[in-house]
Scaffold this motif. Structure first.
Motif, PDB file in Angstrom:
ATOM      1  N   ASN A 110       6.766  -0.529  23.986  1.00 56.19           N
ATOM      2  CA  ASN A 110       5.635  -0.750  25.174  1.00 56.19           C
ATOM      3  C   ASN A 110       4.440  -0.131  24.540  1.00 56.19           C
ATOM      4  N   LYS A 111       3.456  -0.822  24.655  1.00 57.52           N
ATOM      5  CA  LYS A 111       2.023  -0.313  24.525  1.00 57.52           C
ATOM      6  C   LYS A 111       1.575   0.581  25.528  1.00 57.52           C
ATOM      7  N   THR A 112       1.025   1.932  25.060  1.00 59.44           N
ATOM      8  CA  THR A 112       0.441   2.924  25.952  1.00 59.44           C
ATOM      9  C   THR A 112      -1.006   2.204  26.505  1.00 59.44           C
ATOM     10  N   ASP A 113      -1.236   2.331  27.791  1.00 67.27           N
ATOM     11  CA  ASP A 113      -2.315   1.860  28.393  1.00 67.27           C
ATOM     12  C   ASP A 113      -3.347   2.952  28.562  1.00 67.27           C
ATOM     13  N   PHE A 114      -4.328   3.013  27.902  1.00 73.07           N
ATOM     14  CA  PHE A 114      -5.379   3.958  27.962  1.00 73.07           C
ATOM     15  C   PHE A 114      -6.788   3.556  28.952  1.00 73.07           C
ATOM     16  N   SER A 115      -6.680   2.445  29.500  1.00 72.82           N
ATOM     17  CA  SER A 115      -7.717   2.177  30.508  1.00 72.82           C
ATOM     18  C   SER A 115      -7.932   2.991  31.714  1.00 72.82           C
ATOM     19  N   ASP A 116      -6.890   3.701  32.233  1.00 67.84           N
ATOM     20  CA  ASP A 116      -7.320   4.673  33.099  1.00 67.84           C
ATOM     21  C   ASP A 116      -7.743   6.049  32.715  1.00 67.84           C
ATOM     22  N   MET A 117      -7.697   6.459  31.411  1.00 70.09           N
ATOM     23  CA  MET A 117      -8.056   7.587  30.986  1.00 70.09           C
ATOM     24  C   MET A 117      -9.519   7.889  31.186  1.00 70.09           C
ATOM     25  N   PRO A 118     -10.112   8.938  31.480  1.00 72.22           N
ATOM     26  CA  PRO A 118     -11.595   9.324  31.595  1.00 72.22           C
ATOM     27  C   PRO A 118     -12.366   9.247  30.267  1.00 72.22           C
ATOM     28  N   CYS A 119     -11.715   9.359  29.158  1.00 67.30           N
ATOM     29  CA  CYS A 119     -12.296   9.185  27.902  1.00 67.30           C
ATOM     30  C   CYS A 119     -13.063   7.748  27.458  1.00 67.30           C
ATOM     31  N   ALA A 175     -19.097  12.543  35.159  1.00 69.86           N
ATOM     32  CA  ALA A 175     -17.990  12.156  35.598  1.00 69.86           C
ATOM     33  C   ALA A 175     -16.791  12.816  35.047  1.00 69.86           C
ATOM     34  N   ALA A 176     -17.212  13.973  34.101  1.00 70.95           N
ATOM     35  CA  ALA A 176     -16.058  14.542  33.146  1.00 70.95           C
ATOM     36  C   ALA A 176     -15.296  15.590  34.188  1.00 70.95           C
ATOM     37  N   LEU A 191     -10.820   1.800  23.529  1.00 69.00           N
ATOM     38  CA  LEU A 191      -9.343   1.086  22.648  1.00 69.00           C
ATOM     39  C   LEU A 191      -8.649   0.270  23.697  1.00 69.00           C
ATOM     40  N   ALA A 192      -8.398   0.690  25.127  1.00 70.43           N
ATOM     41  CA  ALA A 192      -7.828  -0.192  25.981  1.00 70.43           C
ATOM     42  C   ALA A 192      -8.232  -1.607  26.005  1.00 70.43           C
ATOM     43  N   ARG A 193      -9.414  -1.836  25.572  1.00 68.42           N
ATOM     44  CA  ARG A 193      -9.984  -3.250  25.506  1.00 68.42           C
ATOM     45  C   ARG A 193      -9.859  -4.070  24.173  1.00 68.42           C
ATOM     46  N   VAL A 194     -10.291  -3.108  23.195  1.00 65.27           N
ATOM     47  CA  VAL A 194     -10.261  -3.748  21.598  1.00 65.27           C
ATOM     48  C   VAL A 194      -9.533  -3.158  20.633  1.00 65.27           C
ATOM     49  N   GLY A 195      -8.578  -2.218  21.067  1.00 64.71           N
ATOM     50  CA  GLY A 195      -7.928  -1.294  20.162  1.00 64.71           C
ATOM     51  C   GLY A 195      -6.659  -2.065  19.200  1.00 64.71           C
ATOM     52  N   GLU A 196      -6.496  -3.035  19.702  1.00 66.15           N
ATOM     53  CA  GLU A 196      -5.452  -3.962  18.794  1.00 66.15           C
ATOM     54  C   GLU A 196      -6.443  -4.755  17.787  1.00 66.15           C
ATOM     55  N   ALA A 198      -3.515  17.959  30.678  1.00 65.86           N
ATOM     56  CA  ALA A 198      -4.591  17.183  29.702  1.00 65.86           C
ATOM     57  C   ALA A 198      -4.665  15.891  30.264  1.00 65.86           C
ATOM     58  N   ASP A 199      -6.049  15.396  30.396  1.00 67.80           N
ATOM     59  CA  ASP A 199      -6.204  13.920  30.818  1.00 67.80           C
ATOM     60  C   ASP A 199      -6.899  13.165  29.652  1.00 67.80           C
ATOM     61  N   ALA A 200      -7.642  13.492  28.837  1.00 62.52           N
ATOM     62  CA  ALA A 200      -8.081  12.673  27.621  1.00 62.52           C
ATOM     63  C   ALA A 200      -8.299  13.471  26.504  1.00 62.52           C
TER      64      ALA A 200
END
Length: 180
Positions: A2-11, A147-148, A17-22, A178-180
Motif C-alpha cells: 500500500n502506498k502511504t498517502d501524504f496529502s493530509d500531512m501539513p508539510c 498554518a504550522a 509528493l502526494a501529487r507528483v512523487g511517483e 509527530a505530524d510532518a
C-alpha cells in the motif's frame, strides 16, 4: 504494498509528493513541458505500459496538474494539457535537469536548459522574488508558516537552534505526536 498517502500531512513537501512523487508522474509532466499531449506520444516516449500510463494520467488529472480534453470523436481520443498548477511545476523540472547533470551525468549532459533567444545554456538558481537575492542555505532557511502545527514549529525551531549553536550533539525529541 500500500502506498502511504501524504496529502493530509501539513508539510508542503509531503503534500507535493502526494501529487507528483511517483517517478512516472514526474516524467509525464516533463514530457508535457516538452509539448507531448497524446496518450500514444507519452507511451512511446516513456516506453511505459498502457495500464500504468492510464493510472498516472488519471492521477495527474485528478490532482489538478493536467486536464483531459477531447481531440477526436470517433474513436474518442483525448489530449492532456498542463493546468496552471502543472505549469508551476516547471521550475522543479528545470532544477532536476541541472541537479541530475551536475551529480549523475559523468558522461556529460544529455539535455540542458537554454535561453530561447540566444541558445546559450542557463544554470537555474532559486531567487527571492522580494529581494532579487539568490537563495542559499547560508542566507535562507525553512521556517514555520502561519498554518504550522505545534509539531512543525518544534521541528523548525529545533533545526534553527541546532544550526545556530553549531551543536551536532543536540537530539531531536519532539512532543508526543509527530505530524510532518
Amino acid at each position: 504494498m500500500n502506498k502511504t498517502d501524504f496529502s493530509d500531512m501539513p508539510c508542503p513537501v509531503a503534500k507535493s509528493l502526494a501529487r507528483v512523487g511517483e517517478w512516472w508522474s514526474i516524467l509525464i509532466l516533463r514530457d508535457a513541458f516538452y509539448g507531448l499531449t497524446r496518450f500514444s506520444e507519452f507511451e512511446t516516449s516513456l516506453n511505459i505500459a498502457p495500464n500504468m500510463l492510464t493510472r498516472r494520467l488519471n492521477d495527474l488529472v485528478e490532482n489538478g496538474l493536467l486536464e483531459r480534453k477531447p481531440c477526436s470523436e470517433t474513436p474518442t481520443r483525448f489530449e492532456y494539457h498542463l493546468t496552471d498548477a502543472g505549469k508551476d511545476f516547471r521550475p522543479v523540472i528545470w532544477a532536476l535537469v541541472a541537479w541530475g547533470n551536475a551529480h549523475f551525468s559523468p558522461e556529460g549532459a544529455a539535455s540542458v536548459l537554454v535561453n530561447r533567444h540566444t541558445g546559450v545554456p542557463a544554470q537555474p538558481v532559486l531567487i527571492d522574488a522580494n529581494t532579487g537575492e539568490k537563495i542559499t542555505s547560508e542566507n535562507y532557511r525553512v521556517g514555520p508558516g502561519p498554518a504550522a502545527s505545534e509539531q512543525m514549529r518544534y521541528r523548525m525551531d529545533f533545526l534553527r537552534l541546532k544550526q545556530e549553536a553549531g551543536n551536532e550533539n543536540l537530539r531531536f525529541n519532539p512532543p508526543a505526536k509527530a505530524d510532518a
